[in-house]
Design an enzyme around this catalytic site. Structure first.
Site, PDB file in Angstrom:
ATOM      1  N   GLU A  46      -0.360  10.329  -3.456  1.00  0.00           N
ATOM      2  CA  GLU A  46      -0.266   8.990  -4.055  1.00  0.00           C
ATOM      3  C   GLU A  46       1.158   8.674  -4.503  1.00  0.00           C
ATOM      4  OE1 GLU A  46      -2.251   6.716  -3.730  1.00  0.00           O
ATOM      5  OE2 GLU A  46      -4.066   7.767  -3.144  1.00  0.00           O
ATOM      6  N   TYR A  91      13.523   5.963  -3.327  1.00  0.00           N
ATOM      7  CA  TYR A  91      12.940   5.733  -4.662  1.00  0.00           C
ATOM      8  C   TYR A  91      12.782   7.069  -5.386  1.00  0.00           C
ATOM      9  CZ  TYR A  91      11.945   1.064  -2.878  1.00  0.00           C
ATOM     10  OH  TYR A  91      12.050  -0.177  -2.348  1.00  0.00           O
ATOM     11  N   TYR A 127      -2.314   1.244 -10.367  1.00  0.00           N
ATOM     12  CA  TYR A 127      -2.801   1.628  -9.046  1.00  0.00           C
ATOM     13  C   TYR A 127      -3.015   3.138  -8.951  1.00  0.00           C
ATOM     14  CZ  TYR A 127      -2.966   3.483  -4.499  1.00  0.00           C
ATOM     15  OH  TYR A 127      -3.370   4.242  -3.457  1.00  0.00           O
ATOM     16  N   ASP A 145      -3.843  -2.350  -4.232  1.00  0.00           N
ATOM     17  CA  ASP A 145      -2.489  -2.219  -3.685  1.00  0.00           C
ATOM     18  C   ASP A 145      -2.246  -3.401  -2.748  1.00  0.00           C
ATOM     19  OD1 ASP A 145      -4.106  -1.661  -1.550  1.00  0.00           O
ATOM     20  OD2 ASP A 145      -2.805  -0.113  -0.749  1.00  0.00           O
ATOM     21  N   CYS A 200      -6.613  -4.984   9.084  1.00  0.00           N
ATOM     22  CA  CYS A 200      -6.240  -6.254   8.445  1.00  0.00           C
ATOM     23  C   CYS A 200      -4.720  -6.317   8.284  1.00  0.00           C
ATOM     24  CB  CYS A 200      -6.941  -6.405   7.096  1.00  0.00           C
ATOM     25  SG  CYS A 200      -6.927  -8.092   6.444  1.00  0.00           S
TER      26      CYS A 200
END
Length: 359
Positions: A46, A91, A127, A145, A200
Site C-alpha cells: 500500500e 516520493y 485511504y 482512491d 474502468c
DNA sequence: AAGCCGGGGTC
DNA sequence: GACCCAGGCTT
C-alpha cells in the site's frame, strides 16, 4: 420522490456486490501481495502503491521483501539502506514514513487492527488505513482512491466539479461506505480498485467487460469519459542549474538534510545555489547535459555544467565527495542516477574516441 | 483548502 | 504534452 442514480445503486446493492465479487475472483491479477498475503506485505504494497502504478511497483516489492522480509528487519535497518531500496520509486518521504511505521509497530505490545489506530502512524492517511484494515483484518472500511472515485462518479453520472482528487475522494466516501460488501470488505475494496485499473480506464473504458455496466448511469448515456469532473492542474515551468565537479576520482554531491521537504537524506547533483555560483558566469561550452522532467504540476529543465574546482568554490556541510566506485552504494533519485550514468558513459566514449579516433 | 512531493507510465 | 496513478503531509 425522484429516483436518483445513487438510490438506484443502493436499491440493487446486493446484486452489485455479488456481481463485483464474482468478477474479481475470476479476473484479479496474481499480484505477489495477494498470492502470499500478510499484514506486513499489505502495508508495504500500500505504501509503494501510493500514487504509483502496479507495474512500476512489482520489481521494487520483490526486492524489498528479499531485503526487509518483516517489520522487525525493516525496523532494525538503517535509513540509508531503506532509501537505497526505494531509489527510483519517487516520493521518498514514503520510504522514511514506512521505516518510522515499522519502528512504531515493533514497539507496540500488539498489532493494531482498527483504522483509527493505523491512521495515527506516519504515512497512513484515510485511504491507506482503510486498505490495510479491510484487507488484512476484514474491517468494514471503504477505500476511496482514484479508481473508486472514477467508478462512483460514472455509476452515478455525478457532475459535481472537484478541485483535486482528495476533494473528490472525500465527496464519494459516504457512497463508497454504503456500497461496501459487509461480508468481504477487503475483496470488495480490491475489486473496485482492480476494476478501475483494468476495465474502468480514464479513457476508452471497457464497458462491455464491466460487471457493473448494467447499473452505470454514465454508460447508459454514453458519457463515461465525462466523469469524474476534476479541475486540470496548471503546469509551471522551472529551470535548475546543476554542477558536475570532480576531484581525485570523486564526484561532488549535495545531501539534503533529514528535515528537508524533498529528497530528505538523499544525494543529488549540487545546484548553482548550493555552490553559490553565479549562473551568468557559466560558459555554454561546459554544458554537459540538459534534461526535462515533470513532477506533479512542474515541468523542470535541468542543465548540468562542468565546473572546475577553484578556490572560489564554497563547499558547505551538505556537500560531500563520493568516489566513482562508491556511487552505486548511495541513494540518489531516479533522474539523478540516470544523468550521472549518462554523463559517465559520454565521457568514457569521448575518451575512447581520443585513443582510437574514428576514421 | 491548497500546495507540495521534484516519479513514472500511458495515451 | 496532458493526465493519471491502491495519497499523505505541510502550511
Amino acid at each position: 420522490m425522484p429516483t436518483t442514480p445513487e438510490s438506484h445503486l443502493l436499491k440493487h446493492r446486493a446484486e452489485l456486490q455479488s456481481g463485483l465479487l464474482r468478477w474479481y475472483r475470476r479476473n484479479r491479477r496474481p499480484l505477489p501481495w495477494r498470492l502470499d498475503p500478510s499484514v506486513y506485505r499489505t502495508v508495504v504494497s500500500e505504501f509503494m502503491l501510493q500514487q504509483t502504478q502496479v507495474k512500476t511497483v512489482l520489481p521494487y516489492f520483490e526486492r524489498w521483501q528479499a531485503k526487509f522480509p518483516d517489520f522487525e528487519s525493516l525496523a532494525s535497518a538503517c535509513e540509508d539502506d531503506v532509501l537505497k531500496q526505494w531509489e527510483g520509486l519517487g516520493y521518498y518521504s514514503r520510504a522514511r514514513n514506512l521505516h518510522r511505521l515499522a519502528k512504531a509497530i515493533v514497539a507496540k505490545p500488539v498489532l493494531p487492527d482498527a483504522a483509527k489506530d493505523w491512521r495515527e502512524l506516519p504515512g497512513v492517511g484515510p485511504y491507506t488505513a482503510a486498505a490495510i484494515t479491510s484487507i488484512a483484518f476484514g474491517k468494514l472500511e471503504a477505500c476511496v482512491d482514484g479508481n473508486v472515485v472514477r467508478i462512483l462518479a460514472r455509476l452515478t453520472a455525478d457532475a459535481t466539479h472537484h478541485g483535486d482528487g482528495a476533494a473528490a475522494a472525500k465527496y464519494f466516501t459516504p457512497l463508497a461506505s454504503l456500497l461496501l460488501s459487509p461480508s468481504s470488505p477487503g475483496d470488495h475494496n480490491q475489486a473496485m480498485m482492480e476494476l478501475g485499473a483494468t476495465v474502468c480506464h480514464r479513457r476508452d473504458p471497457l464497458c462491455r467487460c464491466c460487471p457493473l455496466a448494467q447499473w452505470c448511469a454514465a454508460t447508459k448515456s454514453g458519457s463515461t469519459e465525462d466523469f469524474p469532473k476534476l479541475q486540470p492542474k496548471e503546469i509551471e515551468h522551472r529551470s535548475v542549474t546543476r554542477a558536475w565537479v570532480v576531484k581525485d576520482g570523486a564526484l561532488l554531491l549535495h545531501r539534503s538534510s533529514p528535515r528537508a521537504r524533498r529528497l530528505a537524506n538523499l544525494h543529488e547533483l549540487p545546484t548553482a545555489t548550493h555552490l553559490e555560483i553565479d549562473e551568468q558566469s557559466l560558459d555554454a561550452r561546459d554544458l554537459l547535459a540538459r534534461r526535462k522532467r515533470g513532477i506533479t504540476r512542474y515541468l523542470i529543465t535541468e542543465s548540468i555544467y562542468r565546473i572546475s574546482l577553484s578556490e572560489q568554490l564554497r563547499l558547505g556541510d551538505s556537500l560531500v565527495w563520493i568516489s566513482f566506485g562508491d556511487l552505486q552504494s548511495i541513494a540518489l533519485s531516479g533522474p539523478h542516477r540516470r544523468w550521472i550514468t549518462e554523463i559517465l558513459a559520454m565521457q568514457a566514449a569521448d575518451k575512447r574516441n581520443k585513443i582510437l579516433p574514428s576514421k
